[in-house]
Scaffold this motif. Structure first.
Motif, PDB file in Angstrom:
ATOM      1  N   PRO A   1      34.279 -19.297 -39.146  1.00  0.00           N
ATOM      2  CA  PRO A   1      34.660 -20.336 -40.113  1.00  0.00           C
ATOM      3  C   PRO A   1      34.229 -21.743 -39.685  1.00  0.00           C
ATOM      4  N   ARG A   2      33.755 -21.897 -38.454  1.00  0.00           N
ATOM      5  CA  ARG A   2      33.309 -23.221 -37.984  1.00  0.00           C
ATOM      6  C   ARG A   2      31.787 -23.380 -38.054  1.00  0.00           C
ATOM      7  N   ASP A   3      31.073 -22.384 -38.533  1.00  0.00           N
ATOM      8  CA  ASP A   3      29.613 -22.448 -38.570  1.00  0.00           C
ATOM      9  C   ASP A   3      29.165 -23.631 -39.438  1.00  0.00           C
ATOM     10  N   ALA A   4      28.524 -24.611 -38.816  1.00  0.00           N
ATOM     11  CA  ALA A   4      28.160 -25.859 -39.506  1.00  0.00           C
ATOM     12  C   ALA A   4      27.152 -25.620 -40.624  1.00  0.00           C
ATOM     13  N   ARG A   5      26.179 -24.759 -40.395  1.00  0.00           N
ATOM     14  CA  ARG A   5      25.170 -24.511 -41.443  1.00  0.00           C
ATOM     15  C   ARG A   5      25.769 -23.745 -42.616  1.00  0.00           C
ATOM     16  N   ALA A   6      26.662 -22.805 -42.348  1.00  0.00           N
ATOM     17  CA  ALA A   6      27.310 -22.068 -43.443  1.00  0.00           C
ATOM     18  C   ALA A   6      28.194 -23.018 -44.254  1.00  0.00           C
ATOM     19  N   ARG A   7      28.881 -23.922 -43.562  1.00  0.00           N
ATOM     20  CA  ARG A   7      29.702 -24.907 -44.266  1.00  0.00           C
ATOM     21  C   ARG A   7      28.833 -25.830 -45.118  1.00  0.00           C
ATOM     22  N   ALA A   8      27.721 -26.286 -44.550  1.00  0.00           N
ATOM     23  CA  ALA A   8      26.834 -27.196 -45.289  1.00  0.00           C
ATOM     24  C   ALA A   8      26.270 -26.507 -46.528  1.00  0.00           C
ATOM     25  N   GLY A   9      25.843 -25.267 -46.374  1.00  0.00           N
ATOM     26  CA  GLY A   9      25.302 -24.526 -47.520  1.00  0.00           C
ATOM     27  C   GLY A   9      26.351 -24.284 -48.587  1.00  0.00           C
ATOM     28  N   THR A  10      27.551 -23.949 -48.162  1.00  0.00           N
ATOM     29  CA  THR A  10      28.640 -23.715 -49.114  1.00  0.00           C
ATOM     30  C   THR A  10      29.031 -25.011 -49.809  1.00  0.00           C
ATOM     31  N   THR A  11      29.057 -26.109 -49.060  1.00  0.00           N
ATOM     32  CA  THR A  11      29.350 -27.422 -49.647  1.00  0.00           C
ATOM     33  C   THR A  11      28.308 -27.779 -50.705  1.00  0.00           C
ATOM     34  N   ALA A  12      27.049 -27.488 -50.430  1.00  0.00           N
ATOM     35  CA  ALA A  12      25.991 -27.770 -51.412  1.00  0.00           C
ATOM     36  C   ALA A  12      26.216 -26.973 -52.690  1.00  0.00           C
ATOM     37  N   LEU A  13      26.698 -25.737 -52.567  1.00  0.00           N
ATOM     38  CA  LEU A  13      26.982 -24.934 -53.762  1.00  0.00           C
ATOM     39  C   LEU A  13      28.169 -25.508 -54.538  1.00  0.00           C
ATOM     40  N   VAL A  14      29.164 -26.047 -53.818  1.00  0.00           N
ATOM     41  CA  VAL A  14      30.300 -26.693 -54.492  1.00  0.00           C
ATOM     42  C   VAL A  14      29.794 -27.892 -55.289  1.00  0.00           C
ATOM     43  N   GLU A  15      28.973 -28.715 -54.644  1.00  0.00           N
ATOM     44  CA  GLU A  15      28.496 -29.945 -55.262  1.00  0.00           C
ATOM     45  C   GLU A  15      27.511 -29.703 -56.400  1.00  0.00           C
ATOM     46  N   ALA A  16      26.878 -28.525 -56.435  1.00  0.00           N
ATOM     47  CA  ALA A  16      25.919 -28.217 -57.493  1.00  0.00           C
ATOM     48  C   ALA A  16      26.606 -28.101 -58.850  1.00  0.00           C
ATOM     49  N   GLY A  17      27.892 -27.754 -58.841  1.00  0.00           N
ATOM     50  CA  GLY A  17      28.655 -27.692 -60.089  1.00  0.00           C
ATOM     51  C   GLY A  17      28.246 -26.566 -61.016  1.00  0.00           C
ATOM     52  N   ASP A  18      27.690 -25.492 -60.475  1.00  0.00           N
ATOM     53  CA  ASP A  18      27.296 -24.384 -61.349  1.00  0.00           C
ATOM     54  C   ASP A  18      28.309 -23.244 -61.241  1.00  0.00           C
ATOM     55  N   ALA A  19      27.898 -22.053 -61.646  1.00  0.00           N
ATOM     56  CA  ALA A  19      28.821 -20.920 -61.721  1.00  0.00           C
ATOM     57  C   ALA A  19      29.435 -20.550 -60.380  1.00  0.00           C
ATOM     58  N   GLU A  20      28.747 -20.850 -59.291  1.00  0.00           N
ATOM     59  CA  GLU A  20      29.233 -20.482 -57.965  1.00  0.00           C
ATOM     60  C   GLU A  20      30.199 -21.510 -57.375  1.00  0.00           C
ATOM     61  N   SER A  21      30.334 -22.654 -58.004  1.00  0.00           N
ATOM     62  CA  SER A  21      31.088 -23.759 -57.407  1.00  0.00           C
ATOM     63  C   SER A  21      32.536 -23.430 -57.095  1.00  0.00           C
ATOM     64  N   ALA A  22      33.230 -22.777 -58.015  1.00  0.00           N
ATOM     65  CA  ALA A  22      34.649 -22.484 -57.789  1.00  0.00           C
ATOM     66  C   ALA A  22      34.836 -21.533 -56.615  1.00  0.00           C
ATOM     67  N   ALA A  23      34.055 -20.469 -56.582  1.00  0.00           N
ATOM     68  CA  ALA A  23      34.166 -19.508 -55.475  1.00  0.00           C
ATOM     69  C   ALA A  23      33.764 -20.157 -54.160  1.00  0.00           C
ATOM     70  N   ALA A  24      32.748 -21.009 -54.188  1.00  0.00           N
ATOM     71  CA  ALA A  24      32.310 -21.696 -52.968  1.00  0.00           C
ATOM     72  C   ALA A  24      33.391 -22.655 -52.484  1.00  0.00           C
ATOM     73  N   ALA A  25      34.024 -23.369 -53.403  1.00  0.00           N
ATOM     74  CA  ALA A  25      35.063 -24.328 -53.026  1.00  0.00           C
ATOM     75  C   ALA A  25      36.251 -23.630 -52.389  1.00  0.00           C
TER      76      ALA A  25
END
Length: 199
Positions: free
Chosen positions: A61-85
């Protein structure tokens, strides 16, 4: 492994196996993140990237790259955003990091459509705001929002009353409880109970 087993050096064998598992977990997480980044970036397939980022966050859960990628999906505001958030919120929770959860609360609430899930997140954030950040006023604001989303949840209403006392925010609490009482048109006794709280 076999040598340590034959010599019955169990502590050394345990250390060896533990370090091997840790190394393999880290390698697996790195491969998952690399593949997810490929899907999210060059291939333009964020829906395929999300489960890979989530698997990487489950491994670490501390993986910086996984967090960054997931954050980018949240910020994209598309269908994946809720699950990513929600996945990112859970990763911060598993890592025991409360500051990022509080900081990302508004972003998470924008993409999570379910009112009961929003209320749950607000309740959790209120607890962090009060206990960790020592900010009962912020906690009160979160609880007012939570009660407006889920007025029938007694646990949230009780927390609202308790935190309002600590924050000296009775007016805000009274307004939230009054709005909650209005949603009890089919339950006059509950509405009356709420009205007594802010009378």
């Amino acid at each position: 492994d076999r040598l340590l087993t034959s010599l019955e050096r169990w502590d050394d064998l345990g250390d060896l196996l533990a370090s091997s598992v840790t190394r393999e977990r880290d390698e697996a997480a790195a491969h998952l993140v690399r593949l997810a980044e490929l899907f999210a970036g060059r291939l333009g397939r964020p829906s395929d990237a999300l489960p890979l980022f989530l698997q990487a966050l489950e491994l670490d859960p501390r993986d910086a790259r996984a967090r960054a990628g997931t954050t980018a999906l949240v910020e994209a505001g598309d269908a994946e955003s809720a699950a990513a958030a929600t996945a990112l919120w859970r990763a911060y929770r598993r890592a025991g990091e409360w500051e990022p959860r509080v900081a990302m609360l508004d972003a998470v609430l924008l993409v999570v459509a379910d009112a009961s899930e929003q209320a749950e997140l607000l309740g959790e954030a209120a607890k962090l705001q009060e206990e960790k950040a020592d900010d009962p006023s912020a906690a009160l604001g979160s609880l007012c929002k939570a009660v407006s989303l889920e007025p029938r949840r007694r646990d949230l209403r009780a927390e609202l009353v308790r935190v309002a006392d600590r924050a000296e925010g009775w007016l805000d609490a009274a307004l939230a409880l009054r709005a909650a009482a209005a949603s009890f048109a089919d339950d006059p006794s509950s509405a009356a109970e709420l009205r007594r709280l802010f009378a």
